[in-house]
Motif scaffolding. Structure first.
Motif, PDB file in Angstrom:
ATOM      1  N   ASP A 129       0.840  -1.208   0.000  1.00 49.44           N
ATOM      2  CA  ASP A 129       0.000   0.000   0.000  1.00 49.44           C
ATOM      3  C   ASP A 129       0.873   1.255   0.000  1.00 49.44           C
ATOM      4  N   ILE A 130       1.950   1.225   0.786  1.00 47.64           N
ATOM      5  CA  ILE A 130       2.893   2.354   0.818  1.00 47.64           C
ATOM      6  C   ILE A 130       3.539   2.499  -0.554  1.00 47.64           C
ATOM      7  N   ASP A 131       3.981   1.379  -1.138  1.00 45.43           N
ATOM      8  CA  ASP A 131       4.623   1.425  -2.458  1.00 45.43           C
ATOM      9  C   ASP A 131       3.711   2.072  -3.500  1.00 45.43           C
ATOM     10  N   ARG A 132       2.435   1.680  -3.498  1.00 43.95           N
ATOM     11  CA  ARG A 132       1.495   2.249  -4.474  1.00 43.95           C
ATOM     12  C   ARG A 132       1.308   3.755  -4.245  1.00 43.95           C
ATOM     13  N   ALA A 133       1.206   4.158  -2.984  1.00 41.34           N
ATOM     14  CA  ALA A 133       1.029   5.587  -2.682  1.00 41.34           C
ATOM     15  C   ALA A 133       2.261   6.389  -3.092  1.00 41.34           C
ATOM     16  N   LEU A 134       3.458   5.832  -2.863  1.00 42.27           N
ATOM     17  CA  LEU A 134       4.681   6.541  -3.241  1.00 42.27           C
ATOM     18  C   LEU A 134       4.849   6.602  -4.753  1.00 42.27           C
ATOM     19  N   GLU A 135       4.458   5.535  -5.441  1.00 43.35           N
ATOM     20  CA  GLU A 135       4.523   5.541  -6.905  1.00 43.35           C
ATOM     21  C   GLU A 135       3.580   6.598  -7.476  1.00 43.35           C
ATOM     22  N   ALA A 136       2.375   6.666  -6.938  1.00 44.39           N
ATOM     23  CA  ALA A 136       1.410   7.675  -7.396  1.00 44.39           C
ATOM     24  C   ALA A 136       1.926   9.080  -7.118  1.00 44.39           C
ATOM     25  N   LEU A 137       2.523   9.282  -5.952  1.00 42.38           N
ATOM     26  CA  LEU A 137       3.073  10.592  -5.591  1.00 42.38           C
ATOM     27  C   LEU A 137       4.199  10.984  -6.542  1.00 42.38           C
ATOM     28  N   LYS A 139       4.578   9.994  -9.641  1.00 40.82           N
ATOM     29  CA  LYS A 139       4.028  10.279 -10.966  1.00 40.82           C
ATOM     30  C   LYS A 139       3.337  11.630 -11.007  1.00 40.82           C
ATOM     31  N   GLN A 140       2.680  11.983  -9.890  1.00 39.48           N
ATOM     32  CA  GLN A 140       1.964  13.251  -9.830  1.00 39.48           C
ATOM     33  C   GLN A 140       2.194  13.881  -8.454  1.00 39.48           C
ATOM     34  N   PRO A 141       3.314  14.617  -8.318  1.00 43.63           N
ATOM     35  CA  PRO A 141       3.660  15.195  -7.011  1.00 43.63           C
ATOM     36  C   PRO A 141       2.776  16.393  -6.650  1.00 43.63           C
ATOM     37  N   ALA A 143      -0.273  14.058   1.097  1.00 44.41           N
ATOM     38  CA  ALA A 143      -1.165  13.798   2.236  1.00 44.41           C
ATOM     39  C   ALA A 143      -1.648  12.352   2.217  1.00 44.41           C
ATOM     40  N   HIS A 144      -1.973  11.846   1.027  1.00 40.86           N
ATOM     41  CA  HIS A 144      -2.415  10.454   0.914  1.00 40.86           C
ATOM     42  C   HIS A 144      -1.293   9.502   1.325  1.00 40.86           C
ATOM     43  N   ALA A 145      -0.064   9.736   0.827  1.00 36.32           N
ATOM     44  CA  ALA A 145       1.071   8.862   1.162  1.00 36.32           C
ATOM     45  C   ALA A 145       1.324   8.857   2.671  1.00 36.32           C
ATOM     46  N   PRO A 160      15.019   4.743  -0.915  1.00 34.97           N
ATOM     47  CA  PRO A 160      15.856   5.762  -1.568  1.00 34.97           C
ATOM     48  C   PRO A 160      16.218   5.471  -3.024  1.00 34.97           C
ATOM     49  N   TRP A 161      16.045   4.241  -3.488  1.00 39.85           N
ATOM     50  CA  TRP A 161      16.457   3.915  -4.853  1.00 39.85           C
ATOM     51  C   TRP A 161      15.293   3.934  -5.838  1.00 39.85           C
ATOM     52  N   ASN A 162      14.044   3.954  -5.353  1.00 36.06           N
ATOM     53  CA  ASN A 162      12.889   3.812  -6.246  1.00 36.06           C
ATOM     54  C   ASN A 162      11.644   4.287  -5.500  1.00 36.06           C
ATOM     55  N   HIS A 163      10.804   5.077  -6.147  1.00 34.49           N
ATOM     56  CA  HIS A 163       9.582   5.585  -5.513  1.00 34.49           C
ATOM     57  C   HIS A 163       9.889   6.105  -4.111  1.00 34.49           C
ATOM     58  N   THR A 164      10.740   7.102  -4.084  1.00 28.68           N
ATOM     59  CA  THR A 164      11.320   7.644  -2.863  1.00 28.68           C
ATOM     60  C   THR A 164      10.408   8.659  -2.181  1.00 28.68           C
TER      61      THR A 164
END
Length: 149
Positions: free
Chosen positions: A25-33, A35-37, A43-45, A130-134
């Motif tokens: 769930d964290i990974d998905r939220a960080l990936e979305a963040l 892609k669209q910061p 706040a969602h992350a 730190p290496w991906n979806h940081t």
């Protein structure tokens, strides 16, 4: 820069993997963040991380070998601006992306990790994956996540 955290589990075992499964769930939220910061994405992350923390979630932290005093120090990275950050990973796969496969690591309770980071004056915060979806969580973001004012 050492701090004592209780050792929650060591190694890459199936039980350890099960404890990290919900970190997707964290990974998905960080990936979305990433892609669209946006402020909403951030706040969602932070909300997702807070929920994992409240559920007793864990992250993987890299450690330095014990010094003469036998205490474990969390590995810190330095950024170009001179900042010092602990690294934390949502999975063993995320940890291995850094290429340093000889790292010693253990799983740490997210809440304990955040409180420990706040208690180290020379630390700027924690970098998750730190290496991906940081996500670089400075002490302000950590306080927001744990609900401190």
């Amino acid at each position: 820069m050492s701090n004592h955290l209780s050792k929650s589990g060591a190694g890459h075992e199936s039980g350890a993997d099960d404890m990290l499964k919900k970190n997707e769930d964290i990974d998905r939220a960080l990936e979305a963040l990433q892609k669209q910061p946006t402020q909403e994405g951030l706040a969602h992350a932070l909300t997702v991380i807070r929920h994992r923390m409240q559920d007793g979630g864990q992250l993987i932290v890299s450690v330095e070998p014990p010094a003469g005093d036998g205490r474990i120090s969390l590995r810190a990275i330095s950024t170009e601006d001179g900042g010092r950050w602990w690294t934390a990973f949502t999975s063993f796969e995320e940890q291995s992306r850094g290429g340093d496969s000889v790292q010693s690591a253990f799983q740490a309770d997210i809440g304990q990790l955040f409180h420990a980071a706040l208690s180290v004056p020379e630390l700027d915060g924690i970098v998750i994956n730190p290496w991906n979806h940081t996500l670089r969580m400075d002490k302000t973001l950590i306080r927001i996540t744990i609900g401190e004012k």
